[in-house]
Write a protein that holds these residues in place. Structure first.
Motif, short mmCIF file in Angstrom:
data_model
loop_
_atom_site.label_atom_id
_atom_site.label_comp_id
_atom_site.label_asym_id
_atom_site.label_seq_id
_atom_site.Cartn_x
_atom_site.Cartn_y
_atom_site.Cartn_z
N ARG A 131 8.24 -8.07 8.15
CA ARG A 131 7.29 -7.36 9.01
C ARG A 131 5.93 -8.04 8.99
O ARG A 131 5.52 -8.60 7.97
CB ARG A 131 7.09 -5.92 8.52
CG ARG A 131 8.34 -5.08 8.54
CD ARG A 131 8.02 -3.66 8.06
NE ARG A 131 9.22 -2.85 7.93
CZ ARG A 131 9.33 -1.77 7.16
NH1 ARG A 131 8.31 -1.37 6.43
NH2 ARG A 131 10.46 -1.09 7.11
N ARG A 138 5.01 -9.00 5.04
CA ARG A 138 5.75 -8.46 3.90
C ARG A 138 7.23 -8.46 4.23
O ARG A 138 7.62 -8.50 5.41
CB ARG A 138 5.26 -7.06 3.51
CG ARG A 138 5.41 -6.01 4.58
CD ARG A 138 4.17 -5.86 5.44
NE ARG A 138 4.28 -4.64 6.24
CZ ARG A 138 3.88 -4.52 7.48
NH1 ARG A 138 3.34 -5.52 8.13
NH2 ARG A 138 4.03 -3.37 8.11
N SER A 168 1.76 -1.93 3.69
CA SER A 168 1.50 -0.52 4.05
C SER A 168 0.21 -0.50 4.88
O SER A 168 -0.67 0.35 4.68
CB SER A 168 1.39 0.37 2.81
OG SER A 168 2.59 0.34 2.08
N HIS A 172 -1.18 3.74 7.17
CA HIS A 172 -0.43 4.78 7.87
C HIS A 172 -0.18 5.94 6.91
O HIS A 172 -0.26 5.78 5.69
CB HIS A 172 0.90 4.24 8.41
CG HIS A 172 1.88 3.90 7.34
ND1 HIS A 172 2.14 2.63 6.91
CD2 HIS A 172 2.68 4.71 6.59
CE1 HIS A 172 3.04 2.65 5.96
NE2 HIS A 172 3.39 3.90 5.73
N HIS A 174 2.22 9.83 6.51
CA HIS A 174 3.33 10.68 6.98
C HIS A 174 3.23 11.94 6.14
O HIS A 174 3.95 12.10 5.16
CB HIS A 174 4.70 9.96 6.80
CG HIS A 174 4.76 9.01 5.66
ND1 HIS A 174 4.82 9.43 4.35
CD2 HIS A 174 4.71 7.67 5.62
CE1 HIS A 174 4.85 8.38 3.56
NE2 HIS A 174 4.76 7.29 4.29
N GLU A 187 5.54 10.28 -1.31
CA GLU A 187 5.95 8.91 -1.63
C GLU A 187 5.49 8.52 -3.03
O GLU A 187 4.42 8.95 -3.48
CB GLU A 187 5.34 7.95 -0.59
CG GLU A 187 5.82 6.54 -0.70
CD GLU A 187 5.53 5.70 0.54
OE1 GLU A 187 4.79 6.17 1.42
OE2 GLU A 187 6.03 4.58 0.61
N TYR A 189 5.09 4.83 -5.47
CA TYR A 189 5.13 3.37 -5.53
C TYR A 189 5.36 2.96 -6.99
O TYR A 189 4.53 3.30 -7.84
CB TYR A 189 3.79 2.78 -5.08
CG TYR A 189 3.60 2.65 -3.59
CD1 TYR A 189 3.45 3.77 -2.79
CD2 TYR A 189 3.55 1.40 -2.99
CE1 TYR A 189 3.27 3.64 -1.42
CE2 TYR A 189 3.36 1.26 -1.63
CZ TYR A 189 3.23 2.40 -0.85
OH TYR A 189 3.04 2.27 0.50
N HIS A 230 -2.05 4.84 2.65
CA HIS A 230 -1.80 4.28 1.31
C HIS A 230 -1.65 2.74 1.33
O HIS A 230 -0.66 2.21 0.83
CB HIS A 230 -0.56 4.93 0.70
CG HIS A 230 0.55 5.20 1.68
ND1 HIS A 230 0.63 6.33 2.44
CD2 HIS A 230 1.61 4.45 2.07
CE1 HIS A 230 1.67 6.30 3.23
NE2 HIS A 230 2.29 5.15 3.04
N ASN A 244 9.46 1.92 -3.14
CA ASN A 244 9.02 3.22 -2.60
C ASN A 244 10.17 4.23 -2.62
O ASN A 244 11.27 3.92 -2.18
CB ASN A 244 8.60 3.11 -1.14
CG ASN A 244 7.35 2.28 -0.92
OD1 ASN A 244 7.29 1.48 0.01
ND2 ASN A 244 6.36 2.47 -1.74
#
Ligand SMILES: O=C(O)C[C@@H](O)[C@H](O)C(=O)CO
Length: 268
Positions: A131, A138, A168, A172, A174, A187, A189, A230, A244
């Motif tokens: 991505r 990443r 990340s 963003h 959620h 989430e 990490y 994050h 994650n």
């Protein structure tokens, strides 16, 4: 000593991390990280949670009832950058892990009521994604993405971010149960760095800044994201790895970018 509710340092012993609803703000995601010596065993009976057992490094044998997955795990270090094997075990079941070599194992949990079959998620089942562009590149290994039916609510991914890059990112979140616009997923990490003396920076912040913490994250640390954006920034000279775990009321990763930074995505 860090005085930070969202940054968790590893402990000594077999269970180096244990994050759950009793010691964090999380109510959907739980996590354990195990460090096992060769031949060391671990047994757990699941109550109302499903579990994804990730053979992070080393080789392990996982047993559940008549299921036995022997010598699973594909790498000595996560920085070999190849996918690994995992096993999904449903709520209400007992599983055992035996270390066939020195091993590190992540146990990712989410609430679950409906039992599903115990399933080997082999390394070859992971989809690999590249991505981003510029300093936002990443690589992602999808262990339990939202597109598969192996689990009821657990999502598990691994992310590699090379030196000087961000992931990340753009930021963003959620944290709203408002599909189809956004899903609510907590989430965690679990971070490693190569070489291991490295560190990364991770900021967790909400729109109203009721959460706004920027953390220096070291090898083996866990960062908890109960809500908010994050992003992760990786210094020159170091590669970042993180695993994650996400879960919420609906197994859907529908994120919302922080609008002032969304232009990052539209560059030529
Ligand atoms: O940078 C990435 O693409 C990885 C992140 O999306 C990470 O998996 C995450 O933040 C999930 O919400």
């Amino acid at each position: 000593m860090a005085d930070n509710k969202l940054l968790v340092k590893p402990k000594k012993g077999q269970v180096v991390h244990e994050v759950n609803e009793t010691n964090s703000e999380l109510s959907y995601v739980s996590l354990k990280v195990l460090e096992l010596e060769v031949n060391e065993a671990y047994i757990e009976t699941l109550k109302d949670k499903e579990c994804c057992i990730v053979a992070l490094t080393g080789q392990i044998t996982v047993t559940e009832s008549d299921n036995k997955f022997e010598n699973i795990g594909t790498r000595h270090s996560v920085f070999e950058k190849i996918p690994t094997d995992s096993v999904y075990v449903s709520n209400g079941r007992q599983f055992g892990i035996r270390a066939d070599s020195e091993a590190k194992v992540v146990l990712a949990y989410a609430p679950s009521a409906k039992q599903l079959p115990t399933t080997l998620i082999s390394a070859a089942d992971n989809t690999v994604e590249h991505r981003g562009k510029y300093a936002n590149k990443r690589m992602v290994h999808n262990i339990l993405p939202d597109s598969v039916t192996t689990a009821n609510s657990l999502l598990v991914v691994e992310v590699y971010t090379e030196a000087g890059n961000w992931s990340s990112y753009p930021p963003h979140k959620h944290d709203q149960d408002n599909l189809p616009e956004e899903s609510l997923l907590e989430e965690t990490y679990y971070h490693e760095m190569n070489p291991p003396q490295g560190f990364v920076f991770q900021r967790v912040y909400t729109d109203d800044r009721s959460i706004d913490e920027t953390m220096t994250v070291e090898n083996g640390d866990v960062v908890i994201v109960p809500a908010g954006y994050h992003p992760v920034a990786v210094p020159d000279g170091y590669t970042s790895y993180y695993l994650n775990v996400m879960a919420g009321p609906t197994k859907k990763w529908q994120f919302h970018n922080d609008k002032p930074h969304e232009w990052i995505l539209t560059r030529d």
